[in-house]
Structure formats: C-alpha cells, structure tokens
Motif scaffolding. Structure first.
Motif, short mmCIF file in Angstrom:
data_model
loop_
_atom_site.label_atom_id
_atom_site.label_comp_id
_atom_site.label_asym_id
_atom_site.label_seq_id
_atom_site.Cartn_x
_atom_site.Cartn_y
_atom_site.Cartn_z
N LYS A 1 0.81 -1.22 0.00
CA LYS A 1 0.00 0.00 0.00
C LYS A 1 0.84 1.27 0.00
O LYS A 1 0.37 2.33 -0.42
CB LYS A 1 -0.93 0.02 1.22
N ASP A 2 2.06 1.18 0.52
CA ASP A 2 2.88 2.38 0.66
C ASP A 2 3.70 2.69 -0.58
O ASP A 2 4.43 3.69 -0.61
CB ASP A 2 3.83 2.23 1.86
N THR A 3 3.60 1.88 -1.61
CA THR A 3 4.38 2.12 -2.82
C THR A 3 3.80 3.28 -3.62
O THR A 3 2.62 3.60 -3.52
CB THR A 3 4.42 0.86 -3.69
N LEU A 4 4.67 3.88 -4.45
CA LEU A 4 4.22 4.98 -5.29
C LEU A 4 3.12 4.52 -6.24
O LEU A 4 2.16 5.26 -6.49
CB LEU A 4 5.39 5.55 -6.09
N ALA A 5 3.27 3.31 -6.77
CA ALA A 5 2.28 2.80 -7.72
C ALA A 5 0.90 2.69 -7.09
O ALA A 5 -0.11 3.11 -7.68
CB ALA A 5 2.73 1.43 -8.25
N PHE A 6 0.82 2.13 -5.89
CA PHE A 6 -0.49 1.98 -5.24
C PHE A 6 -1.07 3.35 -4.89
O PHE A 6 -2.28 3.58 -5.08
CB PHE A 6 -0.38 1.13 -3.98
N GLN A 7 -0.25 4.25 -4.38
CA GLN A 7 -0.75 5.57 -4.00
C GLN A 7 -1.31 6.33 -5.20
O GLN A 7 -2.35 6.97 -5.11
CB GLN A 7 0.38 6.38 -3.35
N ARG A 8 -0.64 6.23 -6.35
CA ARG A 8 -1.11 6.94 -7.53
C ARG A 8 -2.28 6.22 -8.20
O ARG A 8 -3.31 6.83 -8.51
CB ARG A 8 0.03 7.12 -8.54
N GLU A 9 -2.12 4.92 -8.46
CA GLU A 9 -3.10 4.18 -9.26
C GLU A 9 -4.39 3.87 -8.51
O GLU A 9 -5.45 3.78 -9.12
CB GLU A 9 -2.48 2.87 -9.77
N TYR A 10 -4.29 3.69 -7.18
CA TYR A 10 -5.46 3.24 -6.43
C TYR A 10 -5.96 4.23 -5.38
O TYR A 10 -7.12 4.15 -4.97
CB TYR A 10 -5.17 1.90 -5.77
N MET A 11 -5.09 5.17 -4.94
CA MET A 11 -5.50 6.15 -3.93
C MET A 11 -5.58 7.56 -4.50
O MET A 11 -5.92 8.50 -3.78
CB MET A 11 -4.53 6.12 -2.75
N CYS A 12 -5.24 7.73 -5.78
CA CYS A 12 -5.34 9.03 -6.47
C CYS A 12 -4.51 10.12 -5.78
O CYS A 12 -4.95 11.26 -5.65
CB CYS A 12 -6.80 9.47 -6.57
N VAL A 13 -3.32 9.74 -5.34
CA VAL A 13 -2.40 10.68 -4.69
C VAL A 13 -1.35 11.12 -5.70
O VAL A 13 -0.81 10.30 -6.44
CB VAL A 13 -1.72 10.03 -3.47
N VAL A 14 -1.06 12.43 -5.73
CA VAL A 14 -0.04 12.95 -6.63
C VAL A 14 1.33 12.54 -6.12
O VAL A 14 1.75 12.94 -5.03
CB VAL A 14 -0.12 14.49 -6.74
N VAL A 15 2.04 11.72 -6.88
CA VAL A 15 3.38 11.26 -6.52
C VAL A 15 4.27 11.38 -7.75
O VAL A 15 3.80 11.50 -8.87
CB VAL A 15 3.39 9.81 -6.00
N ARG A 16 5.56 11.31 -7.52
CA ARG A 16 6.53 11.43 -8.61
C ARG A 16 7.03 10.04 -9.00
O ARG A 16 7.62 9.33 -8.19
CB ARG A 16 7.71 12.31 -8.18
N ASP A 17 6.78 9.65 -10.24
CA ASP A 17 7.23 8.36 -10.75
C ASP A 17 8.74 8.39 -10.94
O ASP A 17 9.26 9.10 -11.79
CB ASP A 17 6.54 8.05 -12.09
N ARG A 18 9.46 7.60 -10.15
CA ARG A 18 10.93 7.64 -10.19
C ARG A 18 11.49 7.14 -11.51
O ARG A 18 12.66 7.42 -11.83
CB ARG A 18 11.50 6.82 -9.03
N ASN A 19 10.73 6.39 -12.27
CA ASN A 19 11.20 5.91 -13.57
C ASN A 19 11.08 6.96 -14.66
O ASN A 19 11.59 6.78 -15.76
CB ASN A 19 10.41 4.66 -13.99
N MET A 20 10.38 8.07 -14.37
CA MET A 20 10.11 9.07 -15.39
C MET A 20 10.78 10.40 -15.11
O MET A 20 10.59 11.36 -15.86
CB MET A 20 8.59 9.30 -15.50
N VAL A 21 11.57 10.50 -14.06
CA VAL A 21 12.22 11.77 -13.73
C VAL A 21 13.71 11.53 -13.48
O VAL A 21 14.14 10.43 -13.15
CB VAL A 21 11.60 12.42 -12.47
N VAL A 22 14.50 12.59 -13.68
CA VAL A 22 15.93 12.50 -13.51
C VAL A 22 16.30 12.55 -12.04
O VAL A 22 17.15 11.80 -11.56
CB VAL A 22 16.64 13.64 -14.27
N LEU A 23 15.66 13.45 -11.29
CA LEU A 23 16.02 13.67 -9.89
C LEU A 23 14.92 13.16 -8.96
O LEU A 23 13.73 13.28 -9.27
CB LEU A 23 16.22 15.17 -9.63
N PRO A 24 15.28 12.61 -7.81
CA PRO A 24 14.28 12.17 -6.83
C PRO A 24 13.65 13.36 -6.12
O PRO A 24 14.07 14.50 -6.30
CB PRO A 24 15.10 11.31 -5.86
N ASP A 25 12.62 13.10 -5.33
CA ASP A 25 11.99 14.16 -4.54
C ASP A 25 13.04 14.82 -3.64
O ASP A 25 13.94 14.16 -3.10
CB ASP A 25 10.86 13.60 -3.68
N TRP A 26 12.91 16.13 -3.45
CA TRP A 26 13.87 16.88 -2.64
C TRP A 26 13.77 16.49 -1.17
O TRP A 26 12.69 16.42 -0.60
CB TRP A 26 13.61 18.37 -2.79
#
Length: 387
Positions: A239-264
């Motif tokens: 449940k705590d993964t980025l995929a679950f939060q975005r795909e199933y909980m509708c939470v805005v998260v940053r997909d680490r596979n699609m960005v150069v830098l991680p969250d600050w």
C-alpha cells in the motif's frame, strides 16, 4: 402510478434507451460517479473525476456518452484517449457490448470505425442525428466533427505527454465548445506519473477552486471482494508504494522511472562537499522565457562517490531580461574559477525552446558560448541518465 403510466416489461429497455436513461447499465460502484455528473455546479465547463483502477472508468465513460448523445439531438459527443488507436481499441468492444439491449436502428456504427450515429427517431435518413466520435490527444480530433460539440469525455490523462495535453486543450478541445450551449469537458482518469504535468499544475487547481473535482479511490469500490482488493495491493508490492498511492489512492506522486532527480529531501540532498583536484564542471541553463522561471546551475559528477553535485545555482523570475541572466550566470562561474587556478568551465548547455534565443546569447554583446542539448527521445535520455 396510474394504469396508463405503466410500462410493459418487454418494452422497458426500449423506453429507457430512447430516453437516454441508462443507469440500468451501471455497475454498483459507478452509481456515485453518475450522481456527481448529474449535479455538476452551474457554470462549470470542465469537471474532473479522479478514479482508481478497477472501477470500470472506460465502461462508465461509454455509458455516460451514450446517455448524453440520446438526450441531445443534432450534436456531437467526443470520446478522447491518449491517441485514436488506443481509444478505439478500448472503446469499440465496450460500445458493441453495451448497445446489445438498444432498439435496432437507434445506434449505428459508421464505415469509419471511430464514428457512431444516434438516430433518435430510428430514422437513418434523419439529418438531426447525434454523432459520437472517438479520437486522440495526438491529433486535431474536434476538426473531424460536423456538428456542435456538446460533450467531450477525456480518458486516461496518465498516458498523454505534457506537450500533447497543453496543445490539445488550448488549440483543439477547448475551442471546440465555443458554440456549445452548456457543453462540458469531463476528465475520467488516473493521475499522471509526473507532478509537473499541466493536468496536475493547471487543470486540477482550477477544478478545485470551482468545486469541480471528485475523487474515487479503491476504498470507494464496493464491488471488490477482500481478495480482489488484496490482489491490487500485491500487484503494487504494498500500500505504501508509489504505484499503489497513484493508481489506487489518487495521490499525486513522482514516478521515479520518469524523472531524472528524486523528490527533494534536505537531509539527503544537502551536505558538505570537498572539490576534487580534477573535475569537469558544467553550466546548464533551463530557459523559461516569459511564462516560466529560468534556472542556471553549476554542477559536476563525482565519479568516486557516484553522485551528481550541484555546486551553485541562480534562479530568475519569468520575463527576466537575458542580460541579467547571462551576467548573473557568468558571475556564478567566476566565483567558482576564483577558488583554484586549475579550475575551468568544461561546457555550457542552454536549454532554450526557441532557436533565436540560443543564437542571440552566443553572439555579441553576450558572447555566452554554449550548446543546445539533444532531445531525440526524452524517455530514452532519462533512462540513460538513471542507469
């Protein structure tokens, strides 16, 4: 009801279809979405439905589009996906399945697979039919219509590149409602994987101000059994993964596979740095022009520790003159060069969207020599950097 208002059961489907009252086709978890769309605030043109996976979004979208087509004569309904092929692949099977109970002659698929005609009086020669068109954000879909657009259903923004989204909304789909009376754009989607996507930064804040957004998470899906719910969790590895939060909980998260830098994270990303004796220092400028900020960074790669070091930076507000940007960037470079005689700036990259900006900067009076980064394949470039 009186006897003259009773509807024989054998004619019930036909009556409901002719009226456009298609709630009987909904699944139980879709009814609250239907209720929201039936009570869109007055004056709202764009309404957003953020919806978890496994809700039957595409099926719902087809039912709602058919209902509106049946209730609005002589108009056009657009169903828009990331691209036309993907839209057809998803929508056509659902359209054929859902219209099985419709009266013969009411809905007809045309020779062009992405078009359907709705003949309200079952007359194929009538000119006041309503057309349903399947299209994509990768092309000018609204130009294919012959009638005034009443509804635009937009599916899965998550798969639409930022540039395609902005161009489609500003130059195609938005203007298509110009002559519509009470026309609507309905987004029915999960969230994009990049928080900087204009759907998240522009469309969602506007919808929130207008009270024109509804969110349905996996916890709202009453059709899922405990085993099915857990299967969704397992597919995302928790449940705590980025995929679950975005795909199933509708939470805005940053997909680490699609960005150069991680969250600050200041604890992780800020530290004391000792300059190595030898390094390749680079200046990179992301030019924002009149609409966005411009950022200049001084950076190098530390091979021993396998990390990128951002040594210094300058940030400029939108519409800052080029003369100020270049002088401040040169000052940043001079400060670094003064630290050690052996230091030098090995390269400059100027990411300017307009070739004329780049040409101006490398010529007098600026003489700010640099290169334009190659952008043949953005996703491949990001993947190379991440590896």
């Amino acid at each position: 009801p009186s006897s003259d208002e009773m509807i024989p059961l054998k004619h019930l489907y036909e009556v409901l279809w002719r009226r456009g009252d298609l709630e009987f086709l909904l699944w139980a978890q879709q009814q609250p979405i239907w209720d929201k769309l039936m009570h869109i605030p007055e004056g709202v043109v764009e309404f957003i439905v953020l919806c978890a996976r496994q809700f039957g979004k595409s099926t719902f979208g087809v039912i709602y589009a058919l209902s509106q087509a049946l209730k609005h004569r002589d108009s056009c309904i657009l169903i828009i996906g990331p691209d036309t092929k993907q839209c057809k692949d998803i929508i056509l099977p659902k359209m054929r399945f859902l219209t099985k109970t419709a009266p013969p002659g009411l809905i007809k698929q045309m020779k062009a697979e992405n078009r359907f005609h709705v003949y309200h009086d079952l007359d194929p020669k009538a000119s006041d039919f309503t057309e349903i068109i399947l299209g994509g954000m990768n092309e000018n879909s609204s130009s294919q219509r012959g009638k005034t657009v009443q509804l635009i259903m937009i599916e899965e923004i998550a798969d639409v590149p930022e540039d395609h989204f902005k161009e489609s909304m500003e130059q195609d789909l938005g203007p298509a409602l110009t002559h519509s009376q009470g026309g609507k754009i309905i987004f029915l989607t999960t969230l994009p994987g990049v928080p900087d996507h204009p759907f998240i930064t522009e469309s969602m804040p506007k919808a929130e101000l207008a009270k024109a957004i509804s969110i349905f998470t996996i916890d709202d899906n009453i059709a899922l059994s405990p085993a099915q719910y857990q299967a969704c969790v397992d597919r995302c590895n928790g449940k705590d993964t980025l995929a679950f939060q975005r795909e199933y909980m509708c939470v805005v998260v940053r997909d680490r596979n699609m960005v150069v830098l991680p969250d600050w994270d200041e604890k992780l990303n800020v530290m004391e740095v000792l300059l190595p004796d030898y390094l390749h220092m680079h200046t990179t400028i992301d030019w924002g022009g009149v609409r966005d900020k411009t950022c200049a960074i001084l950076h190098f790669y530390d091979y021993l520790n396998d990390i990128d070091i951002f040594w210094d930076e300058r940030v400029f507000l939108p519409n800052t003159p080029s003369s100020i940007i270049i002088e401040e960037t040169k000052s940043m470079e001079r400060d670094f060069l003064a630290l050690r005689q052996t230091h030098q700036i090995n390269s400059r990259f100027i990411d300017a969207p307009h070739q004329s900006v780049y040409v101006d900067w490398i010529q007098p009076p600026y003489d700010f020599i640099g290169s334009i980064p190659t952008k043949t394949d953005w996703k491949s470039s990001v993947n190379s950097l991440n590896n």
